[in-house]
Scaffold this motif. Structure first.
Motif, PDB file in Angstrom:
ATOM      1  N   ALA A  45       0.831  -1.208   0.000  1.00 45.59           N
ATOM      2  CA  ALA A  45       0.000   0.000   0.000  1.00 45.59           C
ATOM      3  C   ALA A  45       0.866   1.259   0.000  1.00 45.59           C
ATOM      4  N   ALA A  46       1.915   1.278   0.816  1.00 46.94           N
ATOM      5  CA  ALA A  46       2.794   2.452   0.861  1.00 46.94           C
ATOM      6  C   ALA A  46       3.469   2.670  -0.490  1.00 46.94           C
ATOM      7  N   TYR A  47       3.889   1.573  -1.106  1.00 46.51           N
ATOM      8  CA  TYR A  47       4.496   1.689  -2.431  1.00 46.51           C
ATOM      9  C   TYR A  47       3.512   2.253  -3.453  1.00 46.51           C
ATOM     10  N   LEU A  48       2.268   1.754  -3.460  1.00 42.06           N
ATOM     11  CA  LEU A  48       1.282   2.187  -4.451  1.00 42.06           C
ATOM     12  C   LEU A  48       1.010   3.682  -4.354  1.00 42.06           C
ATOM     13  N   VAL A  49       0.941   4.203  -3.137  1.00 40.79           N
ATOM     14  CA  VAL A  49       0.716   5.644  -2.966  1.00 40.79           C
ATOM     15  C   VAL A  49       1.886   6.434  -3.551  1.00 40.79           C
ATOM     16  N   ALA A  50       3.106   6.002  -3.240  1.00 42.42           N
ATOM     17  CA  ALA A  50       4.287   6.713  -3.743  1.00 42.42           C
ATOM     18  C   ALA A  50       4.391   6.612  -5.258  1.00 42.42           C
ATOM     19  N   GLN A  51       4.093   5.438  -5.812  1.00 41.72           N
ATOM     20  CA  GLN A  51       4.190   5.260  -7.261  1.00 41.72           C
ATOM     21  C   GLN A  51       3.129   6.095  -7.984  1.00 41.72           C
ATOM     22  N   ALA A  52       1.944   6.198  -7.424  1.00 40.72           N
ATOM     23  CA  ALA A  52       0.916   7.048  -8.023  1.00 40.72           C
ATOM     24  C   ALA A  52       1.388   8.499  -8.073  1.00 40.72           C
ATOM     25  N   GLY A  53       2.049   8.950  -7.010  1.00 37.33           N
ATOM     26  CA  GLY A  53       2.592  10.306  -7.013  1.00 37.33           C
ATOM     27  C   GLY A  53       3.687  10.487  -8.044  1.00 37.33           C
ATOM     28  N   PHE A  54       4.536   9.478  -8.184  1.00 30.16           N
ATOM     29  CA  PHE A  54       5.600   9.545  -9.187  1.00 30.16           C
ATOM     30  C   PHE A  54       5.037   9.683 -10.592  1.00 30.16           C
TER      31      PHE A  54
END
Length: 237
Positions: free
Chosen positions: A125-134
């Protein structure tokens, strides 16, 4: 194993000879066996490369899938902000569900999972949030164009190599290592190695989760600022 036994016997013999020649006890070991090589199997405790690599490849495919879906939302330049936010959230929830299925399916691939499932889901979940921002930052900065989508996909495809899975990041050139730290998949790979192969605790994951939170905050702030500038520019035109 045989070569190690022979080497140990040779060192023992040489130490005995050196002692008889008058070499002091404090330096005899260093002279007989000056270099010690130790195999570190922290991230591959079963010494099985397939078991180490399979989880990384599976989640890398999920990483590319999520990136393509998010990249597609920014190709629709005329979409409203509300529609785009809805697409981002739905994609994130959908990919989190797929990540949970992959996590629970790992034992079917003969991969032993050592940590609790909720730690794995927290990492995904933490990765998905960061990747969406990227994806948002790169796509908005490049005009929500096909070129922006290609750039996003290019850096995401490099994620497996730059994450340290196939080669440790501390061996990279400094500039390349710095780029790797800004890619969310790098931190997901570290979290997966800790949670799958070790009985990890929340404290063990804190550093990588903090890094993802910082990336998400930075990407989110920059992305929103860019979006505001784009909207203001479009109104002026």
């Amino acid at each position: 194993a045989a070569s190690r036994v022979v080497a140990t016997l040779n060192v023992g013999t040489e130490i005995a000879v050196l002692k008889k020649l008058g070499v002091g006890r404090s330096s005899v070991a260093a002279r007989a066996y000056p270099i010690v090589v130790e195999d570190n199997q922290l991230f591959n405790p079963s010494t099985n490369y397939a078991e180490y690599l399979v989880p990384m490849v599976l989640f890398f495919l999920l990483h590319i899938y999520a990136t393509v879906l998010w990249g597609g939302t920014w190709l629709e330049a005329n979409s409203s902000w509300g529609t785009r936010c809805g697409q981002i959230v739905v994609t994130g929830v959908w990919c989190l569900g797929l990540g949970a299925l992959e996590w629970w399916a790992l034992p079917l691939s003969q991969v032993t999972v050592a940590s609790a499932w909720w730690l794995g889901l927290a990492a995904i979940a933490a990765y998905l949030v960061a990747q969406a921002g990227f994806v948002m930052v790169v796509s908005t900065a490049l005009g929500k164009s096909a070129f922006g989508f290609q750039v996003v996909l290019f850096f995401s495809m490099l994620g497996l190599m730059l994450s340290g899975v196939t080669w440790p990041t501390y061996s990279f050139p400094p500039a390349l290592a710095a780029v790797a730290e800004w890619l969310p998949f790098t931190h997901l790979a570290r979290l997966l190695r800790m949670t799958i192969h070790f009985e990890a605790t929340p404290a063990d994951l804190a550093s990588s989760l903090r890094a993802l939170a910082i990336l998400a905050a930075v990407f989110g702030a920059v992305g929103l600022a860019l979006e505001a500038l784009v909207q203001a520019w479009s109104q002026l035109r």
